[in-house]
Design an enzyme around this catalytic site. Structure first.
Site, short mmCIF file in Angstrom:
data_model
loop_
_atom_site.label_atom_id
_atom_site.label_comp_id
_atom_site.label_asym_id
_atom_site.label_seq_id
_atom_site.Cartn_x
_atom_site.Cartn_y
_atom_site.Cartn_z
N HIS A 240 16.67 -33.35 35.60
CA HIS A 240 17.47 -32.13 35.57
C HIS A 240 18.60 -32.28 34.55
CE1 HIS A 240 20.86 -33.79 37.93
NE2 HIS A 240 19.91 -34.42 38.61
N ASP B 217 9.24 -21.87 16.82
CA ASP B 217 8.27 -21.09 16.06
C ASP B 217 7.56 -21.95 15.01
OD1 ASP B 217 9.92 -21.19 13.71
OD2 ASP B 217 10.94 -19.35 14.30
N ARG C 295 22.01 -21.03 13.72
CA ARG C 295 20.92 -21.89 13.26
C ARG C 295 21.28 -23.37 13.19
NH1 ARG C 295 17.94 -21.96 7.48
NH2 ARG C 295 19.96 -22.81 6.97
N GLY D 141 12.34 -17.31 16.49
CA GLY D 141 11.55 -17.56 17.70
C GLY D 141 11.72 -18.97 18.21
#
Length: 146
Positions: free
Chosen positions: A22, A30, A108, A131
């Site tokens: 956890h 992507d 990004r 994505g």
């Protein structure tokens, strides 16, 4: 083949998810993501877009209830509206969890930094822009902190 297991889950992906504890994260990215330069294990889920991959992953991996954003996604600018791929992934995560998920955007370069800290990167066939997603693993059986 395992009973009750989605056949789109490869043994390698199952192994990665089972090894995570956890609070650990996995990146689901992507087809354009620079996965092999991140320095962490890279697995592939070719033939699936990001939402399909998240649907399969969250069928066996719970999302964390203790972090503000158990699903994080790449954005161009903070606060921008969700892009198509992010909307689809958030819907898949919420359906699997049976609850509302608060996602968070990462610019990004910040996303790349976080990607280097994951337990692994799963490359999909996603071609929609931005994505790229980070999923934080929770506990099972579920423990609701509220």
């Amino acid at each position: 083949m395992l009973k009750g297991m989605d056949p789109r889950l490869s043994p390698e992906v199952l192994y990665l998810l089972a090894r995570m504890g956890h609070g650990d994260s996995v990146a689901v990215v992507d087809a354009n993501y620079p996965a092999y330069s991140m320095g962490v294990p890279v697995l592939r889920m070719d033939g699936l877009d990001a939402a399909q991959a998240v649907e399969v992953i969250t069928s066996v991996m719970p999302l964390d209830r203790f972090v503000e954003h158990p699903v994080r996604y790449m954005v161009d600018k903070p606060g921008e509206p969700l892009r198509e791929a992010a909307r689809a992934v958030m819907e898949a995560a919420e359906k699997a969890e049976g609850r509302t998920i608060d996602g968070g955007g990462l610019e990004r370069m910040a996303f790349y930094d976080e990607g280097r800290k994951t337990q692994g990167i799963i490359v999909t066939a996603e071609t929609r822009s931005y994505g790229d997603f980070l999923l934080t693993k929770g506990t099972w059986p579920e423990f609701d902190p509220d």
